[in-house]
Enzyme design. Structure first.
Site, PDB file in Angstrom:
ATOM      1  N   ASP A  96      41.725  42.648  41.204  1.00 15.12           N
ATOM      2  CA  ASP A  96      42.266  42.305  39.888  1.00 15.12           C
ATOM      3  C   ASP A  96      42.539  43.513  38.989  1.00 15.12           C
ATOM      4  O   ASP A  96      42.720  43.353  37.785  1.00 15.12           O
ATOM      5  CB  ASP A  96      41.319  41.346  39.158  1.00 15.12           C
ATOM      6  CG  ASP A  96      39.963  41.976  38.874  1.00 15.12           C
ATOM      7  OD1 ASP A  96      39.637  42.989  39.516  1.00 15.12           O
ATOM      8  OD2 ASP A  96      39.234  41.462  38.005  1.00 15.12           O
ATOM      9  N   GLU A  97      42.588  44.714  39.561  1.00 17.36           N
ATOM     10  CA  GLU A  97      42.858  45.884  38.724  1.00 17.36           C
ATOM     11  C   GLU A  97      43.551  46.976  39.539  1.00 17.36           C
ATOM     12  O   GLU A  97      43.390  47.074  40.757  1.00 17.36           O
ATOM     13  CB  GLU A  97      41.582  46.430  38.085  1.00 17.36           C
ATOM     14  CG  GLU A  97      40.545  46.907  39.074  1.00 17.36           C
ATOM     15  CD  GLU A  97      39.308  47.491  38.408  1.00 17.36           C
ATOM     16  OE1 GLU A  97      39.455  48.182  37.386  1.00 17.36           O
ATOM     17  OE2 GLU A  97      38.204  47.256  38.933  1.00 17.36           O
TER      18      GLU A  97
ATOM     19  N   ASP B 112      44.124  45.590  34.070  1.00 16.50           N
ATOM     20  CA  ASP B 112      42.958  44.801  34.468  1.00 16.50           C
ATOM     21  C   ASP B 112      43.164  43.353  34.040  1.00 16.50           C
ATOM     22  O   ASP B 112      43.424  43.077  32.863  1.00 16.50           O
ATOM     23  CB  ASP B 112      41.702  45.383  33.804  1.00 16.50           C
ATOM     24  CG  ASP B 112      40.414  44.775  34.325  1.00 16.50           C
ATOM     25  OD1 ASP B 112      40.475  44.066  35.342  1.00 16.50           O
ATOM     26  OD2 ASP B 112      39.359  45.002  33.721  1.00 16.50           O
TER      27      ASP B 112
END
Length: 427
Positions: A111-112, A8
């Site tokens: 974003d993860e 993350d």
């Protein structure tokens, strides 16, 4: 035991914006070091907070709240509008880097992602060492930081990555659930929203541990099927698998942080051979051929350098990849002690695609030559036979290692060399 990573990006939108502003003006302030948020309109002072800096968090600002509310909490808060095109670019860069480790990656947001560690576990001394290497490479290569959660399933990996930030690696194995997860508030359990958490607290259930020890049937009467899901998650139960992205990786590679600095060319070549074997095997497993080879060197002072070359024709054999890697290393190395070595391949194509042969593959001189200088039919057949033998040898080694383990068969150069005066000193 299966191991999953959850990776993350720390304050993704804010970090990516901060890096872009620093790129344009190195003298500007780093948004990550001051109370700052991404979101809304600075003049109209409306919208919601999309991302916040750690200093902003200290003022009680949280993602999703109105910008106007955040400004009341911190009147001197720096507000920057989002740049979604930039964020997509940074996200692609991150996923491209992660795909150099494995293709078993499931991206769940910009974003993860989840990374299935078990198939690549033999490359690293431990999951924690692998996670730290990945996080450090992201930081040094791309400039931003990530948290990595390590666990036996996706749920626990996700929970672990949300522990202390930024730039941290956390584990949450099953035997760590009572000490690391159960004391947390029910508000912090994945898939428990604000309304559900408030209702749980009304029922006298304040911690994840209390939820885990609650009666399933009672929770089902209060929350229907969601009650069962919350109970399972509170107990660390999650059977979902990492579903690798359908799109093919744009590059395949591997790197290793060395136990001790490498200071000789021969020692570096041994590492490059091991990396080339690993990368070539992954290329063959994916049914891919590579047209670009890159070698990366990180020196003991953490300075990083790399160089790449185009291959004459697409390759997937160990010998061809190793030959390219050695050429690149010879042109790259400045003689300093080496902390990390990496080999990567890109410009991938299916092994079933037609291949454009190079004149060099036919061994034809580029200058005018007499008929006697031209390669004979027997020479061409011999060259093709040697290449086919190499492919069959690689395929056989792949099968043996897949069935009996990576150490079931190895090259003689990987065996420890006996101490004897007949072996010359490294140079």
């Amino acid at each position: 035991m299966s191991i999953v990573f959850h990776i993350d990006v720390n304050s993704a939108f804010l970090s990516w914006t901060a890096l872009e502003l620093l790129r344009k003006d190195p003298a500007s302030v780093d948004l990550r070091t001051i109370p700052a948020i991404i979101g809304g309109d600075e003049k109209q002072r409306h919208g919601v907070v999309l991302a916040k800096s750690i200093p902003a968090k200290r003022y009680g600002i949280h993602t999703g709240e109105p910008v106007a509310t955040a400004l009341r909490k911190c009147p001197f808060l720096k507000l920057v509008p989002p740049d979604h095109a930039l964020y997509r670019t940074r996200s692609r860069e991150l996923m491209t880097l992660l795909h150099t480790y494995t293709s078993d990656i499931e991206q769940v947001s910009i974003d993860e992602c989840y990374l299935f560690y078990t198939p690549i576990s033999h490359r690293f001394p431990s999951p924690e060492a692998a996670a730290r290497q990945i996080a450090d490479e992201v930081k040094h290569t791309l400039g931003f930081t990530v948290n990595v959660g390590i666990a036996e399933n996706k749920l626990l990996a996700k929970m672990a990555s949300d522990f202390e930030k930024p730039d941290r690696v956390h584990t949450l194995y099953r035997d760590e659930i009572p000490s690391k997860m159960w004391p947390l508030s029910v508000h912090e359990l994945f898939m428990v929203g604000r309304r559900s958490a408030s209702r749980l607290e009304e029922l006298g259930i304040h911690t994840i541990g209390e939820l885990a020890h609650s009666d399933r049937a009672f929770l089902q009467t209060q929350f229907k099927s969601h009650g069962i899901l919350m109970w399972e998650y509170a107990n660390g139960i999650d059977h979902s698998a990492v579903h690798a992205d359908a799109t093919k990786a744009k590059c395949i590679g591997n790197s290793t942080t060395l136990a001790s600095d490498v200071t000789t060319r021969s020692a570096a070549f041994e590492v490059l051979l091991s990396l080339s074997e690993e990368v070539a095997a992954r290329l063959r497993k994916a049914g891919q051929l590579a047209s670009t080879v890159t070698v990366e060197v990180k020196y003991s002072d953490f300075h990083t350098a790399s160089r790449q070359m185009q291959t004459r024709t697409p390759i997937a054999t160990t010998d061809a990849l190793y030959d390219c890697a050695c050429q690149l290393f010879n042109a790259l190395w400045n003689g300093s002690p080496i902390r990390l070595l990496g080999v990567r391949t890109s410009r991938l194509q299916s092994e079933h695609d037609p291949i454009q042969l190079s004149l060099f593959d036919l061994d034809i001189p580029l200058t005018e030559a007499s008929p006697s200088d031209a390669p004979s039919a027997s020479d061409a057949i011999a060259k093709k036979t040697d290449l086919e033998k190499q492919r069959k040898l690689d395929a056989a080694m792949d099968q043996i290692r897949q069935k009996f383990g990576k150490d079931a068969v190895m090259r003689g150069s990987h065996l420890p060399r006996p101490k004897s005066p007949i072996f010359p000193l490294d140079t």
